[in-house]
Design a protein around this motif. Structure first.
Motif, short mmCIF file in Angstrom:
data_model
loop_
_atom_site.label_atom_id
_atom_site.label_comp_id
_atom_site.label_asym_id
_atom_site.label_seq_id
_atom_site.Cartn_x
_atom_site.Cartn_y
_atom_site.Cartn_z
N ARG A 1 -9.27 -67.17 -1.05
CA ARG A 1 -9.35 -66.20 0.02
C ARG A 1 -8.24 -65.17 -0.14
O ARG A 1 -7.07 -65.53 -0.34
CB ARG A 1 -9.23 -66.90 1.37
N VAL B 1 -12.32 -73.85 -0.55
CA VAL B 1 -11.70 -72.55 -0.29
C VAL B 1 -10.19 -72.74 -0.17
O VAL B 1 -9.71 -73.59 0.57
CB VAL B 1 -12.25 -71.94 1.02
N SER C 1 -15.69 -67.72 10.05
CA SER C 1 -16.11 -68.93 10.76
C SER C 1 -16.96 -69.85 9.86
O SER C 1 -17.15 -71.01 10.18
CB SER C 1 -16.90 -68.55 12.00
N ALA C 2 -17.47 -69.29 8.77
CA ALA C 2 -18.28 -70.12 7.87
C ALA C 2 -17.43 -71.03 7.00
O ALA C 2 -17.95 -71.88 6.28
CB ALA C 2 -19.15 -69.22 6.98
N ILE C 3 -16.12 -70.80 7.05
CA ILE C 3 -15.21 -71.69 6.29
C ILE C 3 -14.89 -72.88 7.18
O ILE C 3 -14.41 -72.70 8.31
CB ILE C 3 -13.93 -70.95 5.89
N GLN C 4 -15.19 -74.04 6.69
CA GLN C 4 -15.02 -75.23 7.53
C GLN C 4 -13.92 -76.12 6.98
O GLN C 4 -13.69 -76.18 5.77
CB GLN C 4 -16.34 -76.01 7.57
N CYS D 1 -16.61 -73.82 1.90
CA CYS D 1 -17.73 -73.06 2.43
C CYS D 1 -18.94 -73.33 1.55
O CYS D 1 -18.81 -73.95 0.48
CB CYS D 1 -17.40 -71.57 2.47
N HIS E 1 -10.30 -76.86 3.07
CA HIS E 1 -11.38 -76.04 3.62
C HIS E 1 -12.45 -75.87 2.56
O HIS E 1 -12.18 -75.97 1.36
CB HIS E 1 -10.85 -74.67 4.03
N ILE F 1 -17.70 -63.38 3.43
CA ILE F 1 -18.45 -64.22 4.38
C ILE F 1 -17.72 -64.18 5.73
O ILE F 1 -16.57 -63.73 5.81
CB ILE F 1 -18.59 -65.68 3.89
N THR G 1 -21.38 -76.41 -2.10
CA THR G 1 -20.13 -76.46 -1.36
C THR G 1 -18.99 -76.13 -2.31
O THR G 1 -18.86 -76.72 -3.38
CB THR G 1 -19.91 -77.86 -0.77
#
Lengths: 82, 646
Positions: free
Chosen positions: B599, B567, B547-550, B558, B556, B544, B564
């Protein structure tokens, strides 16, 4: 077993089974003076051996050969070397 | 644990297994002298072993068994089914006491009572054996005195003679196809034989009946009485056997009992694992030769070619060593499985059922790891079969089934796999009942349950939390625990299958790898390192936008498929810095609590590996599950995701 006749000798060869007892008994009775050569006899059923014992005749063989090679039949039958 | 005790637990169980194996052999062939000898040896040695501990009742019990077996060996008493049952009970009791020594360090307080009961049971089975035997008698029989004086035997070296025999064949034996001379030729180490007229003198030829046995055979042999008796096992009523020089009456000594030389060696499994590791390292060292030879080839091609030949030879030998070590790790399943019949009998008895447990193919060999971990799931399956499969006697009678429930375990080698099949002739499993139970427990919805075929419906019993019995039993508990069985088997890289016919019984099949367990791995890049992840821990991999990891709170997350997912950066977890790519590569795993995305910096190949448990320094690193060797000879660390995510 094969039973062959030679002068003064009955030659037994091959494997002697219980069925051979009857013809052997007949041969022994028919040839009363013959010695018995068991050099070619590979194996013998007790039915055969006990007839040889009862006949009480000289047995001829080569040392270490014949049906007695696997049995330490000391005193069983006197064997004369051929 | 005291080293002496731990050694006793191992050896004691081996001896119990040996005794049980002999008892099984005797149930097939009660006259098997080899089995009687084996049982006697095991009992004798067990008696000596228990004497080292505070197990006096066990020593007395085994002494009673040993004394009975000594009489059986001498031919004084038969080994009838009642005696065998008594001996089975004694060996079972000894096995239980060994278990008690392991768990509590002492045998049960009622051991005296148990010993008393079992000795009384054994004593109640004594019946003098029929037939003729002189071995062990104090007075020398007349025939032996005559035989000693027989001139036919004058030339025999009586110093080496240990056994004399007198064989009086039945006069009609020729009609039954018997040849007494052939039987006698089976006597080991026969020194001399006399063929004597049964009536004292040979009859005249004219009186001879060619098909009637008129002979008696006497002989002496250098073999001992038991070996000679074995040759005459088919004519026990026609033979007299006497030990010469008191050999058979002597109390068996350890020396006599341990006639079979020990050809096996007990090796600590850790030393074997080390050997396997070292042979792996040898492989790595050899592979380092290749590049050196290539460098050499530029300056001296002939020398390089010679080196290549030598390298090949070393490589072949190293491969052979590795295969040999893998072979050494193969152990018989016998010690594991031999305990099952006793435990099955006890389990059945505890709930008032009787079963007949049969075991076939228990000498199949598997990797030690499989053998070590197979017992628990198997015992669970056997208990389930007894508890839930086999019906009570009255129900079985109404269905015209035998009173005894039949449970059979067969083990066969099938290529690289070993297949264990457990069959019972009990009530079977009704797929409709399984569907209903699964739906009522909320494990599956009704529509899905109905759409399942019967075979798939049966597999629902492997779901966690499944149970078809309304009440718990002491034997197998409330949850049938089949999910635990499945998990155990799958941990061994195996598979479990079930087949059942209502009213006829159930068959459960376990298929396991026979040799070293291969685990599928995925190679991932973590920081600047290469690591392995077990594929069965991975639900999926995905990429992905980073930036899609918030950031959510301290962590964190995603969104994946509208869910949800937290991560975690594997490199950070391992202290290797932060992963920073525009594209985030995620491994989705359920190895922790719930779904988690890990990750990583990159995905590598998937391959099947033999994972060795981490040793040495790595042992102290909790995140490492083990190591494996890559094709280039380098060592790959395999991560322990459940530990990392715990």
């Amino acid at each position: 077993m094969n039973i062959a006749l030679a002068p003064d000798m009955i030659l037994l060869s091959g494997i002697a089974s219980v069925e051979d007892a009857e013809p052997l008994l007949a041969a022994l009775i028919d040839q009363p003076g013959c010695a018995i050569d068991v050099t070619g006899l590979d194996r013998a059923h007790l039915a055969i051996v006990q007839l040889l014992c009862a006949a009480g005749r000289p047995l001829v063989s080569k040392p270490g050969e014949g049906f007695l090679r696997d049995l330490p039949a000391i005193g069983l039958i006197q064997i004369s070397p051929r | 644990m005291d080293e002496l005790l731990s050694q006793f637990l191992i050896e004691g169980r081996d001896l119990v297994a040996e005794a049980q194996e002999a008892l099984v052999a005797l149930s097939r062939d009660p006259a098997s002298l080899a089995a009687i000898d084996s049982l006697f040896r095991a009992t004798h040695t067990l008696k000596g072993s228990v004497a080292l501990f505070d197990m006096a009742p066990a020593e007395r019990l085994l002494h009673a068994a040993e004394a009975r077996l000594a009489d059986v060996r001498k031919g004084k008493v038969p080994l009838d089914p009642a005696t065998r049952d008594g001996l089975v009970a004694i060996i079972d009791q000894t096995d239980r006491w060994i278990d008690a020594m392991e768990t509590r360090g002492a045998i049960d307080s009622d051991a005296e009572a148990a010993t008393h009961r079992l000795v009384a049971l054994l004593d109640s089975t004594v019946t003098p054996k029929g037939g003729i035997t002189d071995a062990g008698e104090n007075a020398e029989p007349d025939w032996l005195t005559t035989l000693r004086g027989r001139s036919d035997f004058a030339d025999v070296d009586m110093a080496s003679a240990r056994t004399a025999f007198r064989y009086t064949p039945d006069p009609d034996c020729f009609f039954r196809g018997e040849d007494p001379l052939a039987i006698v030729s089976g006597v080991p180490a026969l020194l001399a034989l006399a063929i004597l007229p049964a009536d004292g003198a040979w009859p005249a030829l004219a009186d001879c009946e060619p098909f009637r046995c008129i002979s008696i055979l006497e002989g002496v042999a250098a073999a001992d009485a038991d070996q000679v008796r074995a040759a005459f096992r088919l004519v026990p009523d026609q033979i007299r056997i006497a030990a010469l020089a008191g050999e058979a009456t002597a109390v068996p000594t350890d020396q006599g009992i341990r006639a079979e030389p020990t050809t096996s060696l007990r090796i600590d499994a850790a030393r074997l694992d080390k050997l396997a590791d070292q042979s792996g390292e040898l492989g790595v060292a050899i592979r380092a030769l290749g590049p050196l030879i290539e460098k050499l080839r530029a300056s001296d091609p002939l020398l390089a070619a010679a080196f290549t030949a030598v390298e090949d030879e070393i490589g072949r030998t190293a491969g052979a060593i590795q295969r040999s070590i893998a072979g050494v790790r193969l152990v018989s399943l016998e010690p594991v499985l031999r305990r099952l019949p006793r435990l099955a009998r006890e389990a059945a008895a505890s709930i008032g059922k009787t079963i007949r447990f049969s075991l076939d193919g228990d000498t199949v060999q598997v990797d030690k790891q499989i053998a070590d971990q197979l017992f628990e799931p198997l015992l669970h399956l056997v208990r389930n079969a007894i508890d839930h499969g086999i019906e009570p006697a009255d129900v079985r009678a109404a269905q015209a089934k035998p009173n005894e429930g039949r449970i059979a375990l067969s083990v066969v080698q099938d290529g690289d796999s070993v297949v264990l099949t457990l069959t019972d002739d009990g009530r079977g499993i009704d797929p409709h009942a399984i569907r209903t139970a699964a739906v009522s427990k909320g494990l599956i919805d009704a529509d899905r349950a109905e759409s399942l075929g019967d075979a798939d419906a049966l597999r629902l019993i492997f779901l966690p939390g499944f149970s078809t019995v309304a009440t718990a039993t002491n034997l197998s508990g409330r949850g049938v625990g089949m999910d635990a069985v499945r998990t155990s088997v799958e941990r061994l890289a195996g598979a479990v299958a079930i087949d059942s016919v209502v009213g006829e019984g159930t068959t459960i099949t376990l298929r396991l790898p026979a040799s070293a367990i291969v685990t599928p791995l995925l190679i991932v890049e973590v920081g600047d390192q290469t690591m392995g992840l077990r594929l069965d821990h991975i639900l999926e991999t995905t990429r992905i936008e980073a930036s899609a990891i918030q950031r959510i709170g301290p962590g964190h997350a995603c969104v994946l498929r509208d869910q949800t997912v937290p991560v975690l950066d594997l490199a950070v977890l391992l202290g290797l810095g932060e992963t920073q790519d525009a594209k985030a590569r995620l491994v989705i795993t359920d190895a922790g609590a719930g779904r988690t995305a890990l990750r990583v910096a990159g995905f590598g190949e998937r391959f099947d590996a033999v994972i060795r448990e981490a040793g040495g320094l790595l042992n102290a690193v909790p995140s490492i599950a083990g190591t494996t060797m890559l094709a280039d000879g380098s060592v790959l660390l395999v991560l322990d995701l459940p530990e990392i995510l715990a």
